[in-house]
Design a protein around this motif. Structure first.
Motif, short mmCIF file in Angstrom:
data_model
loop_
_atom_site.label_atom_id
_atom_site.label_comp_id
_atom_site.label_asym_id
_atom_site.label_seq_id
_atom_site.Cartn_x
_atom_site.Cartn_y
_atom_site.Cartn_z
N ASN A 90 0.82 -1.21 0.00
CA ASN A 90 0.00 0.00 0.00
C ASN A 90 0.86 1.26 0.00
O ASN A 90 1.92 1.32 0.64
N ALA A 91 0.35 2.29 -0.68
CA ALA A 91 0.97 3.62 -0.62
C ALA A 91 0.50 4.31 0.66
O ALA A 91 -0.69 4.29 0.98
N THR A 92 1.43 4.88 1.40
CA THR A 92 1.10 5.57 2.65
C THR A 92 0.62 6.99 2.36
O THR A 92 0.69 7.48 1.23
N ALA A 93 0.18 7.67 3.41
CA ALA A 93 -0.23 9.07 3.28
C ALA A 93 0.96 9.92 2.82
O ALA A 93 0.79 10.82 1.97
N LEU A 94 2.14 9.64 3.33
CA LEU A 94 3.33 10.39 2.91
C LEU A 94 3.68 10.09 1.45
O LEU A 94 4.05 11.00 0.70
N ASP A 95 3.53 8.83 1.04
CA ASP A 95 3.76 8.50 -0.36
C ASP A 95 2.83 9.30 -1.26
O ASP A 95 3.23 9.82 -2.31
N CYS A 96 1.57 9.41 -0.84
CA CYS A 96 0.59 10.16 -1.62
C CYS A 96 0.95 11.64 -1.67
O CYS A 96 0.81 12.30 -2.70
N ALA A 97 1.42 12.17 -0.54
CA ALA A 97 1.84 13.57 -0.50
C ALA A 97 2.98 13.81 -1.49
O ALA A 97 2.99 14.81 -2.22
N ASN A 98 3.93 12.89 -1.53
CA ASN A 98 5.04 13.03 -2.47
C ASN A 98 4.57 13.01 -3.92
O ASN A 98 5.05 13.78 -4.77
N TYR A 99 3.61 12.12 -4.21
CA TYR A 99 3.08 12.05 -5.57
C TYR A 99 2.33 13.34 -5.92
O TYR A 99 2.45 13.86 -7.04
N THR A 100 1.59 13.86 -4.94
CA THR A 100 0.87 15.11 -5.16
C THR A 100 1.82 16.25 -5.48
O THR A 100 1.53 17.09 -6.34
N ILE A 101 2.97 16.26 -4.82
CA ILE A 101 3.98 17.29 -5.09
C ILE A 101 4.39 17.27 -6.57
O ILE A 101 4.53 18.32 -7.20
N THR A 102 4.57 16.07 -7.13
CA THR A 102 4.96 16.00 -8.54
C THR A 102 3.88 16.58 -9.45
O THR A 102 4.18 17.19 -10.48
N LEU A 103 2.61 16.39 -9.06
CA LEU A 103 1.53 16.94 -9.88
C LEU A 103 1.39 18.45 -9.71
O LEU A 103 0.92 19.14 -10.62
N PHE A 104 1.79 18.97 -8.57
CA PHE A 104 1.80 20.42 -8.36
C PHE A 104 2.98 21.08 -9.08
O PHE A 104 2.94 22.27 -9.38
N SER A 105 4.01 20.32 -9.34
CA SER A 105 5.25 20.88 -9.89
C SER A 105 5.14 21.08 -11.40
O SER A 105 4.19 20.62 -12.05
N ASP A 106 6.15 21.74 -11.97
CA ASP A 106 6.20 21.96 -13.41
C ASP A 106 6.62 20.71 -14.18
O ASP A 106 6.63 20.72 -15.42
N LEU A 107 6.96 19.64 -13.47
CA LEU A 107 7.41 18.42 -14.14
C LEU A 107 6.25 17.65 -14.77
O LEU A 107 6.47 16.71 -15.53
N SER A 108 5.02 18.03 -14.45
CA SER A 108 3.85 17.30 -14.97
C SER A 108 2.89 18.25 -15.70
O SER A 108 1.67 18.11 -15.61
N ARG A 109 3.44 19.18 -16.44
CA ARG A 109 2.63 20.24 -17.06
C ARG A 109 1.57 19.72 -18.04
O ARG A 109 0.55 20.36 -18.23
N LYS A 110 1.84 18.62 -18.69
CA LYS A 110 0.90 18.13 -19.70
C LYS A 110 0.06 16.94 -19.20
O LYS A 110 -0.53 16.22 -20.01
N VAL A 111 0.00 16.77 -17.90
CA VAL A 111 -0.84 15.72 -17.32
C VAL A 111 -2.13 16.35 -16.83
O VAL A 111 -2.12 17.18 -15.91
N THR A 112 -3.24 16.00 -17.46
CA THR A 112 -4.52 16.52 -17.02
C THR A 112 -5.65 15.57 -17.41
O THR A 112 -5.48 14.70 -18.26
N LEU A 113 -6.80 15.72 -16.75
CA LEU A 113 -8.01 14.90 -16.95
C LEU A 113 -7.79 13.43 -16.58
O LEU A 113 -8.55 12.57 -17.00
N GLN A 114 -6.77 13.16 -15.78
CA GLN A 114 -6.43 11.78 -15.45
C GLN A 114 -6.89 11.38 -14.06
O GLN A 114 -6.84 12.18 -13.12
N ASN A 115 -7.32 10.12 -13.95
CA ASN A 115 -7.50 9.50 -12.64
C ASN A 115 -6.28 8.61 -12.43
O ASN A 115 -6.14 7.57 -13.08
N LEU A 116 -5.38 9.03 -11.58
CA LEU A 116 -4.06 8.41 -11.46
C LEU A 116 -4.02 7.46 -10.27
O LEU A 116 -4.15 7.87 -9.12
N PHE A 117 -3.87 6.18 -10.56
CA PHE A 117 -3.84 5.17 -9.50
C PHE A 117 -2.50 5.20 -8.77
O PHE A 117 -1.44 5.06 -9.39
N HIS A 118 -2.58 5.39 -7.47
CA HIS A 118 -1.39 5.45 -6.63
C HIS A 118 -1.61 4.43 -5.52
O HIS A 118 -2.00 4.76 -4.41
#
Length: 271
Positions: free
Chosen positions: A223-251
């Motif tokens: 299982n992904a922990t709450a901290l793991d999810c927070a880290n993943y969320t950071i990548t989506l907030f960052s400029d590294l994922s600029r072209k990722v949208t409309l996705q349901n992303l399984f974590h």
């Protein structure tokens, strides 16, 4: 370890209740990555949690808001831009509630007034948040909006009750509003379908410990922990994922693509 992924970025984080919550962990990680933000939650939730402690730790201000109230949301967005000194770069929607679950009403015996309240809090609030941001032109270009969801939106988890419907609605709102936000404002909208996580909200679901144990045995990475999810969320907030949208992303450590695992089969063959 900080990489300054969010240096200079401003945001709003909904739903940090206590140190077990994903929103709380995300706020801590945003702070470590150089981002600034305001914290918000419904007044009743704020009385239950320890959000003031998080605000002090991250140097953030708290703006109470009922996410089902347009008036509250308009005030929240205006205050956030004033406090943070400009438009918003990221938003986390981490809100969910089912009175039917809380009161022990079975899915086949719903109180529909409670059902509607849960839908308004868990899903319609996401539309209201985005509509407020959209109308006020409050998001910077290439900003990112993320909401948290669960796989019960696609598959049957009997005791998840009407929250499964709420999450399915939430994911649909993300896609539909995300189209217009992307087309008109160059803003990304995604949902993260997280592993079952031992948060205060999740613990209210009947058999939740069983959910967690089963998913742990099914997932090749666990299982992904709450901290793991927070880290993943950071990548989506960052400029590294600029072209990722409309996705349901399984974590979820791979759970979403599993049929059966050796660990689960072993439990049955032992019997």
């Amino acid at each position: 370890m900080s990489h300054n992924l969010l240096k200079g970025k401003r945001g709003i984080i909904f739903g940090a209740l206590d140190e077990n919550s994903i929103a709380w962990k995300t706020a801590e990680r945003v702070h470590e990555e150089g981002g600034t933000f305001v914290l918000t939650n419904a007044p009743v939730a704020m009385r239950m949690g320890q959000i003031k402690e998080l605000a002090e730790k991250t140097g953030s201000q708290i703006i109470p808001a009922d996410a089902t109230s347009i008036e509250d949301l308009e005030n929240l967005v205006e205050q956030a831009m004033t406090i943070l000194g400009g438009k918003i770069d990221f938003v986390l929607h981490s809100i969910g509630m089912s009175i039917n679950v809380r009161k022990g009403n079975h899915y086949t015996n719903q109180n529909y007034d409670w059902t509607q309240k849960g839908t308004d809090v868990s899903a319609n609030s996401f539309h209201k948040v985005m509509q407020t941001l959209y109308k006020k032109d409050a998001m910077n270009e290439w900003g990112s909006i993320v909401a948290l969801t669960y796989m019960a939106a696609q598959r049957v988890f009997p005791d998840y009750n009407d929250m499964a419907d709420n999450k399915a609605f939430l994911e649909s709102i993300a896609r539909s509003f995300g189209y217009f936000f992307g087309r008109d404002k160059k803003v990304r909208v995604n949902t993260i379908s997280q592993s079952p996580t031992p948060t205060t909200a999740g613990s209210g679901v009947k058999g939740f410990d069983g959910f967690i144990s089963y998913a742990e045995k099914m997932s090749p990475l666990g299982n992904a922990t709450a901290l793991d999810c927070a880290n993943y969320t950071i990548t989506l907030f960052s400029d590294l994922s600029r072209k990722v949208t409309l996705q349901n992303l399984f974590h979820d450590g791979g759970f979403s693509n599993m049929g059966v695992s050796d660990a689960v089969m072993e439990a049955f063959t032992k019997e």
